[in-house]
Motif scaffolding. Structure first.
Motif, PDB file in Angstrom:
ATOM      1  N   LEU A   3       0.812  -1.211   0.000  1.00 19.73           N
ATOM      2  CA  LEU A   3       0.000   0.000   0.000  1.00 19.73           C
ATOM      3  C   LEU A   3       0.845   1.261   0.000  1.00 19.73           C
ATOM      4  O   LEU A   3       0.484   2.266  -0.613  1.00 19.73           O
ATOM      5  CB  LEU A   3      -0.951  -0.012   1.197  1.00 19.73           C
ATOM      6  CG  LEU A   3      -2.004   1.096   1.252  1.00 19.73           C
ATOM      7  CD1 LEU A   3      -2.824   1.135  -0.027  1.00 19.73           C
ATOM      8  CD2 LEU A   3      -2.909   0.916   2.448  1.00 19.73           C
ATOM      9  N   GLU A   4       2.007   1.213   0.669  1.00 26.72           N
ATOM     10  CA  GLU A   4       2.845   2.414   0.704  1.00 26.72           C
ATOM     11  C   GLU A   4       3.332   2.802  -0.688  1.00 26.72           C
ATOM     12  O   GLU A   4       3.552   3.977  -0.985  1.00 26.72           O
ATOM     13  CB  GLU A   4       4.036   2.234   1.652  1.00 26.72           C
ATOM     14  CG  GLU A   4       5.156   1.371   1.082  1.00 26.72           C
ATOM     15  CD  GLU A   4       5.417   0.128   1.929  1.00 26.72           C
ATOM     16  OE1 GLU A   4       6.579  -0.296   1.973  1.00 26.72           O
ATOM     17  OE2 GLU A   4       4.468  -0.372   2.527  1.00 26.72           O
ATOM     18  N   ASN A  12      -1.703  12.102  -3.485  1.00 27.07           N
ATOM     19  CA  ASN A  12      -3.066  12.625  -3.478  1.00 27.07           C
ATOM     20  C   ASN A  12      -4.102  11.551  -3.143  1.00 27.07           C
ATOM     21  O   ASN A  12      -5.264  11.876  -2.873  1.00 27.07           O
ATOM     22  CB  ASN A  12      -3.406  13.240  -4.844  1.00 27.07           C
ATOM     23  CG  ASN A  12      -2.628  14.517  -5.102  1.00 27.07           C
ATOM     24  OD1 ASN A  12      -2.656  15.444  -4.301  1.00 27.07           O
ATOM     25  ND2 ASN A  12      -1.913  14.561  -6.218  1.00 27.07           N
ATOM     26  N   LEU A  13      -3.674  10.290  -3.166  1.00 27.18           N
ATOM     27  CA  LEU A  13      -4.604   9.195  -2.874  1.00 27.18           C
ATOM     28  C   LEU A  13      -4.762   8.948  -1.370  1.00 27.18           C
ATOM     29  O   LEU A  13      -5.608   8.147  -0.972  1.00 27.18           O
ATOM     30  CB  LEU A  13      -4.129   7.901  -3.555  1.00 27.18           C
ATOM     31  CG  LEU A  13      -4.218   7.885  -5.077  1.00 27.18           C
ATOM     32  CD1 LEU A  13      -3.592   6.607  -5.631  1.00 27.18           C
ATOM     33  CD2 LEU A  13      -5.658   7.997  -5.541  1.00 27.18           C
ATOM     34  N   VAL A  14      -3.986   9.641  -0.544  1.00 27.24           N
ATOM     35  CA  VAL A  14      -4.068   9.435   0.905  1.00 27.24           C
ATOM     36  C   VAL A  14      -5.491   9.646   1.430  1.00 27.24           C
ATOM     37  O   VAL A  14      -6.031   8.791   2.143  1.00 27.24           O
ATOM     38  CB  VAL A  14      -3.066  10.338   1.660  1.00 27.24           C
ATOM     39  CG1 VAL A  14      -3.330  10.291   3.165  1.00 27.24           C
ATOM     40  CG2 VAL A  14      -1.641   9.887   1.370  1.00 27.24           C
ATOM     41  N   SER A  30       0.579  -5.529   2.188  1.00 28.54           N
ATOM     42  CA  SER A  30       0.128  -5.466   0.791  1.00 28.54           C
ATOM     43  C   SER A  30      -1.315  -4.973   0.731  1.00 28.54           C
ATOM     44  O   SER A  30      -2.060  -5.040   1.714  1.00 28.54           O
ATOM     45  CB  SER A  30       0.218  -6.844   0.142  1.00 28.54           C
ATOM     46  OG  SER A  30      -0.746  -7.723   0.699  1.00 28.54           O
ATOM     47  N   ILE A  31      -1.704  -4.477  -0.434  1.00 30.62           N
ATOM     48  CA  ILE A  31      -3.079  -4.017  -0.631  1.00 30.62           C
ATOM     49  C   ILE A  31      -4.058  -5.174  -0.414  1.00 30.62           C
ATOM     50  O   ILE A  31      -5.087  -5.020   0.257  1.00 30.62           O
ATOM     51  CB  ILE A  31      -3.249  -3.445  -2.058  1.00 30.62           C
ATOM     52  CG1 ILE A  31      -2.386  -2.194  -2.223  1.00 30.62           C
ATOM     53  CG2 ILE A  31      -4.715  -3.121  -2.335  1.00 30.62           C
ATOM     54  CD1 ILE A  31      -2.378  -1.630  -3.622  1.00 30.62           C
ATOM     55  N   GLU A  32      -3.727  -6.317  -0.954  1.00 28.14           N
ATOM     56  CA  GLU A  32      -4.617  -7.475  -0.826  1.00 28.14           C
ATOM     57  C   GLU A  32      -4.830  -7.858   0.638  1.00 28.14           C
ATOM     58  O   GLU A  32      -5.968  -8.112   1.067  1.00 28.14           O
ATOM     59  CB  GLU A  32      -4.038  -8.670  -1.593  1.00 28.14           C
ATOM     60  CG  GLU A  32      -4.927  -9.904  -1.554  1.00 28.14           C
ATOM     61  CD  GLU A  32      -4.366 -11.056  -2.373  1.00 28.14           C
ATOM     62  OE1 GLU A  32      -5.012 -12.110  -2.417  1.00 28.14           O
ATOM     63  OE2 GLU A  32      -3.275 -10.877  -2.965  1.00 28.14           O
ATOM     64  N   ASN A  33      -3.755  -7.874   1.416  1.00 26.88           N
ATOM     65  CA  ASN A  33      -3.867  -8.293   2.810  1.00 26.88           C
ATOM     66  C   ASN A  33      -4.617  -7.281   3.672  1.00 26.88           C
ATOM     67  O   ASN A  33      -5.405  -7.658   4.541  1.00 26.88           O
ATOM     68  CB  ASN A  33      -2.487  -8.555   3.412  1.00 26.88           C
ATOM     69  CG  ASN A  33      -1.884  -9.864   2.919  1.00 26.88           C
ATOM     70  OD1 ASN A  33      -2.605 -10.756   2.478  1.00 26.88           O
ATOM     71  ND2 ASN A  33      -0.573  -9.969   2.974  1.00 26.88           N
TER      72      ASN A  33
END
Length: 244
Positions: A3-4, A12-14, A30-33
């Motif tokens: 994710l980082e 800007n996605l924060v 990870s994004i998935e986790n």
């Protein structure tokens, strides 16, 4: 992907990520986790991030596959971000400009007054969606799921279909454009108060960021949610006719 990496690629996605309940300090994950841990629809999460990151990205057909409750929950979190984060930030900048300005003070108070009027219009628009539109969408979804339709819901479809809410977006967007024009073209410059000019630049940036966010928000509502709801309205009427 972690994710980082997404944030390093586009900071800007924060605020968009925070609408899913994911705040900074989430660790090395990870994004998935993180979506699995927090019961977030991974496909919806990725689609929203792509939509905000790339203005040319278009996956309307895919977005329409998500349930109305998933869409309205995200849109509601976006409203919360506007009211509790973005609007207060802008109000603070205007307050600083008004207090620091040594010349044309009346003009800056007029700017403050204009923004308050814009805020009132935005809040009114959000309250209408939160109190009327989104509950109506959930009622439609429940009726389709349970195959049970009340007469009250049928009356709502006939008297106030979802298409009647589309025109509200134009009014909100026009007022924000007017506000930017005041700052860029008409508000007199202060030659004796440097912080005012700095805050003015910050304010313009914040208004453009808000405008983009609002446009993306409206796009999801107008191009994704509303067409979905219009189909749901037809489905509910058909269920009611079949149950007669």
């Amino acid at each position: 992907m972690k994710l980082e990496e997404v944030i390093y690629h586009d900071y800007n996605l924060v605020p968009v990520i925070s609408r899913f309940g994911i705040l900074l300090g989430f660790g090395d994950i990870s994004i998935e986790n993180i979506c699995k841990e927090r019961n977030i629809n991974l496909d919806f999460f990725l689609t929203i991030l792509n939509s905000f990151h790339d203005s040319q990205y278009s996956n309307n057909k895919y977005l329409k596959s998500f349930s109305a409750s998933v869409l309205t929950n995200y849109l509601s979190k976006t409203h919360d971000y506007y009211l509790n984060n973005k609007i207060p930030d802008i109000e603070h900048l205007i307050k600083m400009m008004t207090e620091c300005n040594e010349i044309n003070n009346e003009s800056y108070h007029l700017l403050d007054k204009f923004f308050k009027e814009y805020k009132t219009e935005l809040v009114k628009h959000i309250e209408r969606e939160e109190n009327d539109v989104y509950p109506y969408v959930i009622d439609l979804e429940d009726a389709i799921t349970n195959k049970v339709v009340s007469q009250k819901l049928i009356s709502k479809i006939e008297d106030s279909p979802v298409s009647t809410y589309l025109e509200d977006h134009d009014n909100v967007e026009e007022k924000l454009t007017d506000l930017k024009n005041i700052l860029i073209k008409y508000l007199p410059a202060s030659t004796t108060a440097k912080p005012v000019q700095q805050n003015r630049y910050k304010l313009i940036k914040e208004l453009f960021v808000l405008e983009k966010d609002l446009n993306d928000h409206a796009k999801i509502e107008d191009q994704i949610l509303v067409p979905n709801v219009e189909l749901m309205e037809q489905q509910v009427k058909q269920i009611a006719a079949d149950n007669e």
